[in-house]
Motif scaffolding. Sequence first.
Motif, PDB file in Angstrom:
ATOM      1  N   VAL A   1       0.941 -10.633  -6.168  1.00 48.73           N
ATOM      2  CA  VAL A   1       1.255  -9.296  -5.676  1.00 48.73           C
ATOM      3  C   VAL A   1       0.002  -8.431  -5.718  1.00 48.73           C
ATOM      4  CG1 VAL A   1       2.845  -7.355  -5.874  1.00 48.73           C
ATOM      5  CG2 VAL A   1       3.515  -9.606  -6.750  1.00 48.73           C
ATOM      6  N   VAL A   2      -0.318  -7.783  -4.603  1.00 46.00           N
ATOM      7  CA  VAL A   2      -1.487  -6.899  -4.525  1.00 46.00           C
ATOM      8  C   VAL A   2      -1.028  -5.499  -4.122  1.00 46.00           C
ATOM      9  CG1 VAL A   2      -3.719  -6.451  -3.426  1.00 46.00           C
ATOM     10  CG2 VAL A   2      -2.989  -8.818  -3.850  1.00 46.00           C
ATOM     11  N   LEU A   3      -1.434  -4.509  -4.903  1.00 47.81           N
ATOM     12  CA  LEU A   3      -1.255  -3.114  -4.511  1.00 47.81           C
ATOM     13  C   LEU A   3      -2.630  -2.556  -4.155  1.00 47.81           C
ATOM     14  CD1 LEU A   3       0.346  -0.513  -4.139  1.00 47.81           C
ATOM     15  CD2 LEU A   3       0.030  -0.045  -6.585  1.00 47.81           C
TER      16      LEU A   3
ATOM     17  N   ARG B   1       0.851  -1.186   0.000  1.00 50.57           N
ATOM     18  CA  ARG B   1       0.000   0.000   0.000  1.00 50.57           C
ATOM     19  C   ARG B   1       0.887   1.237   0.000  1.00 50.57           C
ATOM     20  NH1 ARG B   1      -4.817   0.898   4.144  1.00 50.57           N
ATOM     21  NH2 ARG B   1      -6.502  -0.011   2.940  1.00 50.57           N
ATOM     22  N   PRO B   2       0.447   2.318  -0.626  1.00 49.91           N
ATOM     23  CA  PRO B   2       1.174   3.576  -0.435  1.00 49.91           C
ATOM     24  C   PRO B   2       0.960   4.066   0.996  1.00 49.91           C
ATOM     25  CG  PRO B   2      -0.326   3.685  -2.338  1.00 49.91           C
ATOM     26  CD  PRO B   2      -0.689   2.464  -1.552  1.00 49.91           C
ATOM     27  N   ALA B   3       2.022   4.466   1.659  1.00 50.32           N
ATOM     28  CA  ALA B   3       1.895   4.978   3.029  1.00 50.32           C
ATOM     29  C   ALA B   3       1.601   6.473   2.961  1.00 50.32           C
ATOM     30  CB  ALA B   3       3.161   4.716   3.820  1.00 50.32           C
ATOM     31  N   VAL B   4       0.388   6.791   2.508  1.00 46.87           N
ATOM     32  CA  VAL B   4      -0.022   8.184   2.355  1.00 46.87           C
ATOM     33  C   VAL B   4      -0.941   8.550   3.501  1.00 46.87           C
ATOM     34  CG1 VAL B   4      -1.293   9.815   0.905  1.00 46.87           C
ATOM     35  CG2 VAL B   4       0.213   8.126  -0.141  1.00 46.87           C
ATOM     36  N   GLU B   5      -0.649   9.668   4.168  1.00 46.25           N
ATOM     37  CA  GLU B   5      -1.413  10.074   5.332  1.00 46.25           C
ATOM     38  C   GLU B   5      -2.738  10.711   4.906  1.00 46.25           C
ATOM     39  OE1 GLU B   5       1.479  11.808   4.638  1.00 46.25           O
ATOM     40  OE2 GLU B   5       2.900  10.487   5.618  1.00 46.25           O
TER      41      GLU B   5
END
Length: 328
Positions: free
Chosen positions: A241-243, A174-178
């Motif tokens: 692979v999962v995004l 996952r993108p670690a976006v706040e």
Amino acid sequence: MDDTALSEVQIDFPDNFLLIALCGEYDRNLAEIEQKLSVQILRRGNHLVAIGEKDAADRTIALLKSLYSRLEAGREVGSADIDRELRMNAPEPQRPTRDGNQFEMFSAGQVEIKTRKKMVEPRTEAQKAYVQNLFQNELCFGIGPAGTGKTYLAVAVGVSMFIEGHVDKIILSRPAVEAGEKLGYLPGDMKDKVDPYMQPLYDALNDFLPGKQLQKMMEEKTIEIAPLAFMRGRTLSNAFVVLDEAQNATTMQMKMFLTRLGEGSRMVITGDRTQVDLPRGVSSGLSDAERILKAIPRISFNYFTAKDVVRHPLVAAIIEAYDADAPA
């Protein structure tokens, strides 16, 4: 409802024990069907009688037959099964796509995902098509609102393919976006800071694998959960692979991730275009990938709507209300 327009349809069930399971504890399954189809269901010995408008009564009988068949096959019947049967049309025969148990399931129109802890079944036609594409294609996109099962089903298929030996590892990212709080403000080391963003992926895995087995697989790195930034420079071979939350990946991050695909791997990209947390002016890599890759064969795009939400019914209503309020 006009009483003169009511139809009464009866169905017999020979096995009283299965009938008890069909009705549910305190007849709660029957009560749920009554509420959803606006009918009355009476039990008379080993008979059930559906009373309501003709279409509703006929649909009730068809639903009861289908649920009883599940019980005859040794499977359970609960609220999720009732919801799935109501949402799904009668399955049509489909050709198997590959050898192997998991791929042969499409030959009878039956779509099931076997994991260590439970059997997972799609609950809408869109979910069914998505699962089929997950098994058939090397690169799949699942795009739609929260609660439609995009990530949950992808992780289930990944676990199933690992169990069957089709892949050697599962990689979830996952993108670690706040969405408010900054990573640097959170206590602890890097793992402690990142784990809150990865929690939905842990939750899905815990649904499909026993705790000790999951812990061992993570220690052995046959299951990896990592932020998107950690994927740079890697080649992901023989992996599922999962995004997740891909709408929060930038265009360059998305290109980087897609080009990690190695031999024997499958990749799934999931996201919701309405929940972008990127800074203003930064385009979403999910939207760009959708536009750029649409014409490439063997890449599938699956779309979900509020009708595919399988969380609390209010979630679908909330999504529809926000969609209606969005600027044209």
